[in-house]
Design a protein around this motif. Sequence first.
Motif, PDB file in Angstrom:
ATOM      1  N   PRO A 242      67.541  20.545   9.569  1.00 21.30           N
ATOM      2  CA  PRO A 242      66.623  21.431   8.483  1.00 21.30           C
ATOM      3  C   PRO A 242      67.742  22.571   7.996  1.00 21.30           C
ATOM      4  O   PRO A 242      67.491  22.662   6.754  1.00 21.30           O
ATOM      5  CB  PRO A 242      65.571  22.126   9.564  1.00 21.30           C
ATOM      6  N   HIS A 243      68.359  23.357   8.732  1.00 22.04           N
ATOM      7  CA  HIS A 243      69.116  24.351   8.178  1.00 22.04           C
ATOM      8  C   HIS A 243      70.253  23.916   7.108  1.00 22.04           C
ATOM      9  O   HIS A 243      70.360  24.677   6.195  1.00 22.04           O
ATOM     10  CB  HIS A 243      70.017  24.954   9.495  1.00 22.04           C
ATOM     11  N   LEU A 244      70.818  22.902   7.577  1.00 20.52           N
ATOM     12  CA  LEU A 244      71.662  22.219   6.399  1.00 20.52           C
ATOM     13  C   LEU A 244      71.106  21.472   5.076  1.00 20.52           C
ATOM     14  O   LEU A 244      71.571  21.902   4.215  1.00 20.52           O
ATOM     15  CB  LEU A 244      72.455  20.988   7.214  1.00 20.52           C
ATOM     16  N   PHE A 245      70.037  21.039   5.198  1.00 22.80           N
ATOM     17  CA  PHE A 245      69.217  20.273   4.086  1.00 22.80           C
ATOM     18  C   PHE A 245      68.683  21.368   3.149  1.00 22.80           C
ATOM     19  O   PHE A 245      68.701  21.117   2.137  1.00 22.80           O
ATOM     20  CB  PHE A 245      68.158  19.473   4.584  1.00 22.80           C
ATOM     21  N   HIS A 246      68.349  22.642   3.875  1.00 20.78           N
ATOM     22  CA  HIS A 246      67.747  23.662   2.871  1.00 20.78           C
ATOM     23  C   HIS A 246      68.810  24.533   2.389  1.00 20.78           C
ATOM     24  O   HIS A 246      68.500  25.476   1.798  1.00 20.78           O
ATOM     25  CB  HIS A 246      66.792  24.316   3.590  1.00 20.78           C
ATOM     26  N   SER A 247      70.155  24.339   2.648  1.00 15.65           N
ATOM     27  CA  SER A 247      71.374  25.366   2.326  1.00 15.65           C
ATOM     28  C   SER A 247      71.590  25.160   0.957  1.00 15.65           C
ATOM     29  O   SER A 247      71.403  24.242   0.292  1.00 15.65           O
ATOM     30  CB  SER A 247      72.505  25.022   3.136  1.00 15.65           C
ATOM     31  N   GLU A 248      72.151  26.271   0.290  1.00 14.07           N
ATOM     32  CA  GLU A 248      72.672  26.198  -1.061  1.00 14.07           C
ATOM     33  C   GLU A 248      73.940  25.260  -0.994  1.00 14.07           C
ATOM     34  O   GLU A 248      73.931  24.580  -2.184  1.00 14.07           O
ATOM     35  CB  GLU A 248      73.106  27.708  -1.537  1.00 14.07           C
ATOM     36  N   ASP A 249      74.731  25.154  -0.189  1.00 13.53           N
ATOM     37  CA  ASP A 249      75.568  23.969  -0.139  1.00 13.53           C
ATOM     38  C   ASP A 249      75.086  22.783  -0.038  1.00 13.53           C
ATOM     39  O   ASP A 249      75.878  21.709  -0.749  1.00 13.53           O
ATOM     40  CB  ASP A 249      76.494  24.328   1.068  1.00 13.53           C
ATOM     41  N   ALA A 250      74.042  22.440   0.359  1.00 13.06           N
ATOM     42  CA  ALA A 250      73.582  20.933   0.404  1.00 13.06           C
ATOM     43  C   ALA A 250      73.153  20.634  -1.159  1.00 13.06           C
ATOM     44  O   ALA A 250      73.401  19.781  -1.689  1.00 13.06           O
ATOM     45  CB  ALA A 250      72.247  20.696   1.100  1.00 13.06           C
ATOM     46  N   LYS A 251      72.399  21.799  -1.634  1.00 13.68           N
ATOM     47  CA  LYS A 251      72.292  21.379  -3.318  1.00 13.68           C
ATOM     48  C   LYS A 251      73.473  21.469  -3.874  1.00 13.68           C
ATOM     49  O   LYS A 251      73.478  20.634  -4.885  1.00 13.68           O
ATOM     50  CB  LYS A 251      71.402  22.721  -3.719  1.00 13.68           C
TER      51      LYS A 251
END
Length: 268
Positions: A242-251
């Motif tokens: 969850p933390h990763l998928f909602h990060s700016e880096d994932a976008k």
Amino acid sequence: MTTESNNHSSDNRITYESDGYICLIGLNRIDKRNAFDSHMIKQLSAALTCYESDDNLRCALIFAHGEHFTAGLDLMELQDKWDKGAFDFNDDEIDPWGIGGKLRSKPVVVAVQGTCFTAGIELMLNSDVVIASDNCNFAQMEVQRGIMPFGGATVRFIAAAGWQKAMPYLLTGKAFDAQTADRLNLVSEVVANGEEYERAMTIAKDICKAAPLGVQGLLSSAQDVSRSGTAAALANIHSYLPHLFHSEDAKEGAMAMVERREAEFQGK
């Protein structure tokens, strides 16, 4: 390329510099073949703790000044300090050997040359990538000094090499070369003498191009195995998502893929 240095004093047994996103940590007790005394141990811990707490740094590269990585422990200096906290680290300090202290969350690459004995091997085994010069001479020789390995070799050496391959070296303390270390899975790569630092630096730079949060999540998940076992580590993998998928880096990673360009991650 700019480099910032935090210490230049000859009294420092550890050098600490930053080069972009990379933290450069050098073993600097050349006259003693970089053998670890109590001061050097604490300085290395302080350097790794500083790296851990600096959000601008994404990867550490541990290397050695001089011809040798380390002769291991300075037993004469440490002899009366075993029970006086020389190897004790509190919850805010990084233990270079990963036995106690604060758990490291960011990657460490190590470049090794020349002599690499005892604590040096265990420092390697607690890192993530190890580049060894083909002139390396290794030995886990504690049993020849009346003691035993206590920086993780009894667990990590065996985990890397397997019981039957590891025990002949642990039980006898006999020396082995870089090619043997490679066969025992103690190092990532063996390169020509003199090329180990640049190769390690190349890998550190490549790590720094990756998403910092993703790298830290990956490391933590991998560490879950040694902390809690395989089943618990597998059960915990999805907790990182969850933390990763909602990060700016994932976008940014998704956009970079669509736009066919190299991603520029910010660690957010």
